[in-house]
Design a protein around this motif. Structure first.
Motif, PDB file in Angstrom:
ATOM      1  N   GLY A  86       0.800  -1.223   0.000  1.00 49.14           N
ATOM      2  CA  GLY A  86       0.000   0.000   0.000  1.00 49.14           C
ATOM      3  C   GLY A  86       0.823   1.257   0.000  1.00 49.14           C
ATOM      4  N   GLY A  87       2.124   1.145  -0.154  1.00 53.80           N
ATOM      5  CA  GLY A  87       2.964   2.332  -0.215  1.00 53.80           C
ATOM      6  C   GLY A  87       2.731   3.052  -1.527  1.00 53.80           C
ATOM      7  N   SER A  88       2.985   4.350  -1.565  1.00 56.59           N
ATOM      8  CA  SER A  88       2.834   5.101  -2.807  1.00 56.59           C
ATOM      9  C   SER A  88       4.043   5.978  -3.021  1.00 56.59           C
ATOM     10  CB  SER A  88       1.561   5.961  -2.758  1.00 56.59           C
ATOM     11  OG  SER A  88       1.648   6.881  -1.704  1.00 56.59           O
ATOM     12  N   ALA A  89       4.303   6.259  -4.278  1.00 55.50           N
ATOM     13  CA  ALA A  89       5.482   7.053  -4.610  1.00 55.50           C
ATOM     14  C   ALA A  89       5.311   8.499  -4.215  1.00 55.50           C
ATOM     15  CB  ALA A  89       5.778   6.944  -6.110  1.00 55.50           C
ATOM     16  N   GLY A  90       4.103   9.024  -4.330  1.00 57.56           N
ATOM     17  CA  GLY A  90       3.870  10.424  -4.014  1.00 57.56           C
ATOM     18  C   GLY A  90       3.371  10.600  -2.610  1.00 57.56           C
ATOM     19  N   ALA A  91       3.483  11.797  -2.083  1.00 57.90           N
ATOM     20  CA  ALA A  91       2.981  12.074  -0.757  1.00 57.90           C
ATOM     21  C   ALA A  91       1.474  12.037  -0.758  1.00 57.90           C
ATOM     22  CB  ALA A  91       3.485  13.450  -0.297  1.00 57.90           C
ATOM     23  N   GLY A  92       0.917  11.149   0.023  1.00 58.92           N
ATOM     24  CA  GLY A  92      -0.534  11.067   0.126  1.00 58.92           C
ATOM     25  C   GLY A  92      -1.166  10.197  -0.924  1.00 58.92           C
ATOM     26  N   GLY A  93      -0.458   9.767  -1.964  1.00 59.86           N
ATOM     27  CA  GLY A  93      -1.020   8.892  -2.981  1.00 59.86           C
ATOM     28  C   GLY A  93      -2.223   9.507  -3.669  1.00 59.86           C
ATOM     29  N   ALA A  94      -2.053  10.451  -4.540  1.00 59.88           N
ATOM     30  CA  ALA A  94      -3.152  11.156  -5.195  1.00 59.88           C
ATOM     31  C   ALA A  94      -4.026  10.204  -5.985  1.00 59.88           C
ATOM     32  CB  ALA A  94      -2.582  12.232  -6.124  1.00 59.88           C
ATOM     33  N   ALA A  95      -5.329  10.508  -6.049  1.00 56.49           N
ATOM     34  CA  ALA A  95      -6.292   9.663  -6.746  1.00 56.49           C
ATOM     35  C   ALA A  95      -5.938   9.507  -8.214  1.00 56.49           C
ATOM     36  CB  ALA A  95      -7.689  10.257  -6.602  1.00 56.49           C
ATOM     37  N   ALA A  96      -5.303  10.517  -8.803  1.00 52.00           N
ATOM     38  CA  ALA A  96      -4.983  10.455 -10.222  1.00 52.00           C
ATOM     39  C   ALA A  96      -4.020   9.321 -10.546  1.00 52.00           C
ATOM     40  CB  ALA A  96      -4.385  11.783 -10.690  1.00 52.00           C
ATOM     41  N   ALA A  97      -3.223   8.881  -9.575  1.00 51.77           N
ATOM     42  CA  ALA A  97      -2.270   7.810  -9.825  1.00 51.77           C
ATOM     43  C   ALA A  97      -2.910   6.436  -9.675  1.00 51.77           C
ATOM     44  CB  ALA A  97      -1.090   7.941  -8.877  1.00 51.77           C
ATOM     45  N   ASP A  98      -4.128   6.376  -9.137  1.00 50.18           N
ATOM     46  CA  ASP A  98      -4.811   5.110  -8.916  1.00 50.18           C
ATOM     47  C   ASP A  98      -5.586   4.691 -10.148  1.00 50.18           C
ATOM     48  OD1 ASP A  98      -3.883   5.209  -6.338  1.00 50.18           O
ATOM     49  OD2 ASP A  98      -5.722   6.091  -5.536  1.00 50.18           O
ATOM     50  N   GLY A  99      -5.852   3.413 -10.228  1.00 46.33           N
ATOM     51  CA  GLY A  99      -6.719   2.904 -11.279  1.00 46.33           C
ATOM     52  C   GLY A  99      -6.020   2.734 -12.606  1.00 46.33           C
ATOM     53  N   PRO A 100      -6.815   2.526 -13.659  1.00 48.38           N
ATOM     54  CA  PRO A 100      -6.267   2.245 -14.989  1.00 48.38           C
ATOM     55  C   PRO A 100      -5.366   3.369 -15.496  1.00 48.38           C
ATOM     56  CG  PRO A 100      -8.642   1.878 -14.935  1.00 48.38           C
ATOM     57  CD  PRO A 100      -8.279   2.546 -13.648  1.00 48.38           C
ATOM     58  N   GLN A 101      -4.299   2.977 -16.179  1.00 50.19           N
ATOM     59  CA  GLN A 101      -3.362   3.952 -16.744  1.00 50.19           C
ATOM     60  C   GLN A 101      -3.388   3.993 -18.266  1.00 50.19           C
ATOM     61  OE1 GLN A 101      -1.588   6.117 -14.758  1.00 50.19           O
ATOM     62  NE2 GLN A 101      -2.851   5.201 -13.176  1.00 50.19           N
ATOM     63  N   GLU A 102      -4.105   3.044 -18.883  1.00 52.57           N
ATOM     64  CA  GLU A 102      -4.247   3.016 -20.338  1.00 52.57           C
ATOM     65  C   GLU A 102      -5.526   2.262 -20.669  1.00 52.57           C
ATOM     66  OE1 GLU A 102      -1.550  -0.906 -21.336  1.00 52.57           O
ATOM     67  OE2 GLU A 102      -0.653   1.064 -21.590  1.00 52.57           O
ATOM     68  N   CYS A 103      -5.914   2.312 -21.934  1.00 53.33           N
ATOM     69  CA  CYS A 103      -7.190   1.715 -22.342  1.00 53.33           C
ATOM     70  C   CYS A 103      -7.302   0.241 -21.975  1.00 53.33           C
ATOM     71  CB  CYS A 103      -7.405   1.896 -23.844  1.00 53.33           C
ATOM     72  SG  CYS A 103      -7.755   3.609 -24.332  1.00 53.33           S
ATOM     73  N   ARG A 104      -6.276  -0.541 -22.201  1.00 53.25           N
ATOM     74  CA  ARG A 104      -6.379  -1.976 -21.932  1.00 53.25           C
ATOM     75  C   ARG A 104      -6.713  -2.255 -20.470  1.00 53.25           C
ATOM     76  NH1 ARG A 104      -8.228  -5.880 -21.079  1.00 53.25           N
ATOM     77  NH2 ARG A 104      -7.545  -7.985 -21.497  1.00 53.25           N
ATOM     78  N   ASP A 105      -6.208  -1.418 -19.550  1.00 53.09           N
ATOM     79  CA  ASP A 105      -6.471  -1.595 -18.120  1.00 53.09           C
ATOM     80  C   ASP A 105      -7.925  -1.317 -17.755  1.00 53.09           C
ATOM     81  OD1 ASP A 105      -3.732  -1.978 -17.915  1.00 53.09           O
ATOM     82  OD2 ASP A 105      -3.342   0.074 -17.237  1.00 53.09           O
ATOM     83  N   LEU A 106      -8.629  -0.609 -18.607  1.00 53.51           N
ATOM     84  CA  LEU A 106      -9.987  -0.169 -18.308  1.00 53.51           C
ATOM     85  C   LEU A 106     -11.022  -1.277 -18.456  1.00 53.51           C
ATOM     86  CD1 LEU A 106     -11.658   2.380 -17.623  1.00 53.51           C
ATOM     87  CD2 LEU A 106     -11.792   2.836 -20.075  1.00 53.51           C
ATOM     88  N   TYR A 107     -10.717  -2.293 -19.234  1.00 52.30           N
ATOM     89  CA  TYR A 107     -11.724  -3.279 -19.604  1.00 52.30           C
ATOM     90  C   TYR A 107     -11.488  -4.638 -18.960  1.00 52.30           C
ATOM     91  CZ  TYR A 107     -12.513   0.290 -23.093  1.00 52.30           C
ATOM     92  OH  TYR A 107     -12.764   1.485 -23.706  1.00 52.30           O
ATOM     93  N   PRO A 108     -12.518  -5.165 -18.248  1.00 53.62           N
ATOM     94  CA  PRO A 108     -12.421  -6.549 -17.793  1.00 53.62           C
ATOM     95  C   PRO A 108     -12.312  -7.463 -19.018  1.00 53.62           C
ATOM     96  CG  PRO A 108     -14.413  -5.482 -16.931  1.00 53.62           C
ATOM     97  CD  PRO A 108     -13.759  -4.533 -17.877  1.00 53.62           C
ATOM     98  N   GLU A 109     -11.755  -8.636 -18.839  1.00 53.58           N
ATOM     99  CA  GLU A 109     -11.449  -9.521 -19.961  1.00 53.58           C
ATOM    100  C   GLU A 109     -12.661  -9.793 -20.856  1.00 53.58           C
ATOM    101  OE1 GLU A 109      -8.925 -11.345 -22.478  1.00 53.58           O
ATOM    102  OE2 GLU A 109      -8.360 -10.258 -20.674  1.00 53.58           O
ATOM    103  N   ALA A 110     -13.825 -10.082 -20.264  1.00 54.03           N
ATOM    104  CA  ALA A 110     -15.011 -10.404 -21.080  1.00 54.03           C
ATOM    105  C   ALA A 110     -15.427  -9.213 -21.944  1.00 54.03           C
ATOM    106  CB  ALA A 110     -16.163 -10.838 -20.183  1.00 54.03           C
ATOM    107  N   LEU A 111     -15.386  -8.008 -21.382  1.00 57.93           N
ATOM    108  CA  LEU A 111     -15.750  -6.819 -22.156  1.00 57.93           C
ATOM    109  C   LEU A 111     -14.690  -6.545 -23.230  1.00 57.93           C
ATOM    110  CD1 LEU A 111     -17.588  -4.433 -22.713  1.00 57.93           C
ATOM    111  CD2 LEU A 111     -16.428  -3.185 -20.858  1.00 57.93           C
ATOM    112  N   TRP A 112     -13.425  -6.728 -22.910  1.00 63.89           N
ATOM    113  CA  TRP A 112     -12.342  -6.533 -23.882  1.00 63.89           C
ATOM    114  C   TRP A 112     -12.554  -7.432 -25.097  1.00 63.89           C
ATOM    115  CZ3 TRP A 112      -8.647  -3.328 -25.283  1.00 63.89           C
ATOM    116  CH2 TRP A 112      -7.606  -3.775 -26.092  1.00 63.89           C
TER     117      TRP A 112
END
Length: 193
Positions: free
Chosen positions: A42-68
């Protein structure tokens, strides 16, 4: 100073240099393991772990396998990842909230097109959207930290989901994969669950 028999200074220096090299190589090899381990803890590189760094970072990360698979194997399907602003009829809201776009996924197929934008906004964006969008024909629901507003106009289905600094907006024109908006929203908000 007396020398101890059987000891060679040159050999000792060579062995010392080799040992230092091995220790240096091991240190370099452990850096990825340490950063991965910190991420798992659960460590983060930035102070406080900003929400912008969480979650998908590119299109492929956005889709569960069945939807992809559904999207990728639709006749004529093509995906383009851009950093374009959200496609929405709620232009004034988009301009007012000014989401910082992380990426936009634009799918085109024989069936139609889908544009989904993932970004970061202020933490009050969900309540602002819930106040502003019903006047434009959107229906809004709140679920925990998430506010989801949607609108259907003929073959156009639009959704805007915001909360806890996250932004997900989708515009589906004639192409409506099953539960598309909720599945991509879940991928973005999973980091907060």
């Amino acid at each position: 100073m007396a020398r101890i028999g059987g000891r060679n200074v040159v050999f000792a220096w060579i062995v010392g240099v080799i040992c230092a090299g091995v220790i240096g190589a091991l240190a370099v090899l452990t850096v990825p393991l340490v950063t991965t381990g910190m991420g798992l803890l659960g460590g983060s590189a930035g102070a406080g772990g900003a929400a912008a760094a969480d979650g998908p970072q590119e299109c492929r990360d956005l889709y569960p396998e069945a939807l992809w698979v559904t999207l990728q194997y639709s006749p004529g399907a093509q995906l383009e990842q851009t950093s374009d602003a959200p496609a929405s009829t709620a232009v004034a809201l988009v301009e007012a909230l000014a989401p910082q776009v992380r990426f936009t996924c634009v799918w085109t197929s024989d069936a139609g097109s889908i544009s989904t934008t993932v970004g970061s906004v202020g933490t009050d964006a969900g309540s602002i959207a819930a106040s502003a969008l019903p006047a434009l024909g959107f229906t809004c629901d709140e679920s925990g930290v998430r506010t989801l507003c949607s609108r259907t106009d003929g073959e156009l289905v639009e959704t805007i989901e915001a909360g806890e600094g996250h932004w997900v907006s989708t515009s589906q024109s004639a192409w409506h994969p099953e539960q598309y908006a909720s599945r991509v929203g879940n991928a973005v908000f999973a980091a907060d669950d």
